[in-house]
Structure formats: structure tokens, C-alpha cells
Design a protein around this motif. Structure first.
Motif, PDB file in Angstrom:
ATOM      1  N   TYR A 194      24.662  12.454 -11.465  1.00 11.39           N
ATOM      2  CA  TYR A 194      23.338  11.999 -11.880  1.00 11.39           C
ATOM      3  C   TYR A 194      22.971  12.688 -13.194  1.00 11.39           C
ATOM      4  CZ  TYR A 194      23.089  10.332  -7.100  1.00 11.39           C
ATOM      5  OH  TYR A 194      23.363   9.695  -5.923  1.00 11.39           O
ATOM      6  N   ALA A 195      22.072  12.058 -13.948  1.00 14.70           N
ATOM      7  CA  ALA A 195      21.646  12.636 -15.222  1.00 14.70           C
ATOM      8  C   ALA A 195      20.163  12.363 -15.429  1.00 14.70           C
ATOM      9  CB  ALA A 195      22.455  12.059 -16.378  1.00 14.70           C
ATOM     10  N   ALA A 196      19.486  13.292 -16.078  1.00 11.92           N
ATOM     11  CA  ALA A 196      18.045  13.192 -16.280  1.00 11.92           C
ATOM     12  C   ALA A 196      17.699  12.149 -17.340  1.00 11.92           C
ATOM     13  CB  ALA A 196      17.496  14.553 -16.695  1.00 11.92           C
ATOM     14  N   ASP A 197      16.608  11.442 -17.074  1.00 12.19           N
ATOM     15  CA  ASP A 197      16.066  10.459 -18.019  1.00 12.19           C
ATOM     16  C   ASP A 197      14.610  10.832 -18.273  1.00 12.19           C
ATOM     17  OD1 ASP A 197      15.529   8.243 -19.572  1.00 12.19           O
ATOM     18  OD2 ASP A 197      15.411   6.848 -17.876  1.00 12.19           O
ATOM     19  N   PRO A 198      14.363  11.771 -19.197  1.00 10.68           N
ATOM     20  CA  PRO A 198      12.990  12.244 -19.417  1.00 10.68           C
ATOM     21  C   PRO A 198      12.113  11.187 -20.085  1.00 10.68           C
ATOM     22  CG  PRO A 198      14.478  13.217 -21.029  1.00 10.68           C
ATOM     23  CD  PRO A 198      15.333  12.463 -20.049  1.00 10.68           C
ATOM     24  N   SER A 199      10.825  11.221 -19.764  1.00  8.37           N
ATOM     25  CA  SER A 199       9.880  10.283 -20.383  1.00  8.37           C
ATOM     26  C   SER A 199       9.771  10.519 -21.880  1.00  8.37           C
ATOM     27  CB  SER A 199       8.502  10.434 -19.725  1.00  8.37           C
ATOM     28  OG  SER A 199       8.566  10.126 -18.351  1.00  8.37           O
ATOM     29  N   GLU A 200       9.866  11.771 -22.289  1.00 12.24           N
ATOM     30  CA  GLU A 200       9.811  12.129 -23.709  1.00 12.24           C
ATOM     31  C   GLU A 200      11.217  12.485 -24.178  1.00 12.24           C
ATOM     32  OE1 GLU A 200       7.284  11.997 -25.766  1.00 12.24           O
ATOM     33  OE2 GLU A 200       5.852  11.343 -24.227  1.00 12.24           O
ATOM     34  N   ALA A 201      11.832  11.582 -24.931  1.00 15.52           N
ATOM     35  CA  ALA A 201      13.218  11.795 -25.365  1.00 15.52           C
ATOM     36  C   ALA A 201      13.355  13.008 -26.278  1.00 15.52           C
ATOM     37  CB  ALA A 201      13.736  10.549 -26.078  1.00 15.52           C
ATOM     38  N   SER A 202      12.260  13.431 -26.897  1.00 11.61           N
ATOM     39  CA  SER A 202      12.329  14.553 -27.836  1.00 11.61           C
ATOM     40  C   SER A 202      12.677  15.868 -27.150  1.00 11.61           C
ATOM     41  CB  SER A 202      11.001  14.705 -28.589  1.00 11.61           C
ATOM     42  OG  SER A 202       9.942  14.958 -27.672  1.00 11.61           O
ATOM     43  N   CYS A 203      12.545  15.950 -25.809  1.00  9.92           N
ATOM     44  CA  CYS A 203      12.885  17.202 -25.124  1.00  9.92           C
ATOM     45  C   CYS A 203      14.387  17.339 -24.899  1.00  9.92           C
ATOM     46  CB  CYS A 203      12.124  17.327 -23.814  1.00  9.92           C
ATOM     47  SG  CYS A 203      12.730  16.289 -22.473  1.00  9.92           S
ATOM     48  N   VAL A 204      15.164  16.285 -25.164  1.00  4.14           N
ATOM     49  CA  VAL A 204      16.617  16.355 -25.017  1.00  4.14           C
ATOM     50  C   VAL A 204      17.198  17.109 -26.212  1.00  4.14           C
ATOM     51  CG1 VAL A 204      18.763  15.056 -24.816  1.00  4.14           C
ATOM     52  CG2 VAL A 204      16.679  14.206 -23.711  1.00  4.14           C
TER      53      VAL A 204
END
Length: 212
Positions: free
Chosen positions: A149-159
Motif C-alpha cells: 500500500y502507498a499513501a495518497d495525501p490530500s496535499e501533494a506538496s507534503c510528498v
């Protein structure tokens, strides 16, 4: 010397994480009670296993409110592997609510021919938003993954880093406020993993000094 609290809720690879940080000169203290948080400069949330049992154990331990208060106060937290996934609101792996410290959801890796799940082995990080964990201009870093599994954050800028998987790229590392997190295992990633942990420790020490 940094005093780092290692959350012990029965689902983490505590030994290898402890050894990795001790090699860097940090003092690592296993924590099972929220009262012990006060004696630490930073916390690590490790994790190996499935999402729902991990959240059940965290709730049973009584540590969830303390983790929420810790990050709300801007204090450093590092999530590793399943520990990263638990930071989110939920996961395709189960039904339980996550900690919700980072907005978004953990999603199953896409199935495609020639790319077995779990994604296992060494892979290079693909830089995204620079952070203290992975600053801009660094050399390519190879790290060790074991995940389905992999995270899909609402704010892509935190990646702060991604990794190639099949025809796409998925989240490999995050940085948001006081929270850093790695989907891979830095403690098992040889010199590149040690360098990454060293950068996090340096940031913890700077942050602690600034807060005094």
C-alpha cells in the motif's frame, strides 16, 4: 545526545530501528505509556503488519490522544513503513480510522503484469518537494521497500520523495509540519538510510535548540 522515544505498541521492528539510531549516537527509549513522552525530544512510530490491528493496538495502549497532542504542539515525529500509513485518515487495507494527522488515504498498489505486490527490494528515491529529510540537490539514494500500500495525501506538496512502481510513481516519503515519514525502511537501507536518519536527527536537534 538526542533522546528519541520509540513507540512500542507490539507491531514494530524495534530492534533494528534502535540499533540504527544508536549507531548515530542517539539514545533510544521504548515507550508504552504517554507519560514518558515528556522526557523525549522526538518520537518514532514504527510498524510492521496490517493497518486495522495496528490501530486497535494503538487505541488499546492509550497513546492516540498523546500522539495527537504531541504533533499539535509542533514536536517531531517520524513514521516508518506501517507507521507512515497510520498517520493517514484511513487505508484500503482495512476499515479502521487512522490517526488523521495527515489528510488523505492509503491506497493499494496498482496490479500490473511484471510488477508483483508486495513491492519488495531496493529502489532509488525520486525527489519531490525538498525537505530537511531529503534536501534539494542530493545524490540519488537507494532504499529498501516492503509494502503493498502507498499513501495518497490530500496535499501533494507534503510528498518529499516518490518511487517508481509499474507505470506510475507512488509516495515514498513525506514531510508535513513536525511530521516526517518513510514508506521504506531507512534502518535497513545501508549508508543511504543512515544518512537520511542523520539528517532527521540534525533537524530534531536544531528544532529543540530553537524552541528553548
Amino acid at each position: 545526545m538526542s533522546r528519541i522515544g520509540l513507540i512500542d505498541y507490539g507491531m514494530g521492528n524495534l530492534h533494528s530501528v534502535t540499533r540504527a539510531f544508536e549507531r548515530l549516537g542517539a539514545e533510544v527509549v521504548p515507550l508504552q505509556r504517554a507519560e514518558a513522552f515528556a522526557h523525549c525530544q522526538a518520537l518514532i512510530l514504527p510498524g510492521v503488519g496490517a493497518f486495522d490491528p495496528a490501530m486497535e493496538r494503538l487505541h488499546r495502549s492509550g497513546l492516540v490522544p498523546a500522539l495527537e497532542a504531541w504533533t499539535s504542539a509542533g514536536r517531531p515525529l517520524l513514521g516508518i513503513c506501517l507507521g507512515l500509513q497510520l498517520l493517514f485518515e484511513g487505508s484500503d487495507e482495512g476499515q479502521a480510522k487512522g490517526l488523521g494527522l495527515i489528510k488523505g488515504r492509503v491506497r493499494a498498489l496498482p496490479r500490473s503484469p511484471g510488477h508483483p505486490v508486495p513491492h519488495m527490494g531496493w529502489a532509488p528515491l525520486i525527489p519531490a518537494t525538498p525537505s530537511p529529510l531529503l534536501p534539494a540537490g542530493g545524490a540519488a539514494e537507494w532504499v529498501y521497500f516492503v509494502h503493498s500500500y502507498a499513501a495518497d495525501p490530500s496535499e501533494a506538496s507534503c510528498v518529499t520523495a516518490r518511487v517508481a512502481f509499474g507505470e506510475t510513481q507512488v509516495t515514498a516519503a513525506l514531510w508535513q509540519g513536525p511530521i516526517a515519514a518513510c514508506q521504506f525502511h531507512p534502518e535497513k537501507s545501508s549508508s543511504d538510510g543512515q544518512a537520511l536518519l542523520r539528517r532527521w536527527l540534525d533537524w530534531v536537534e536544531r528544532s529543540t535548540a530553537e524552541a528553548r
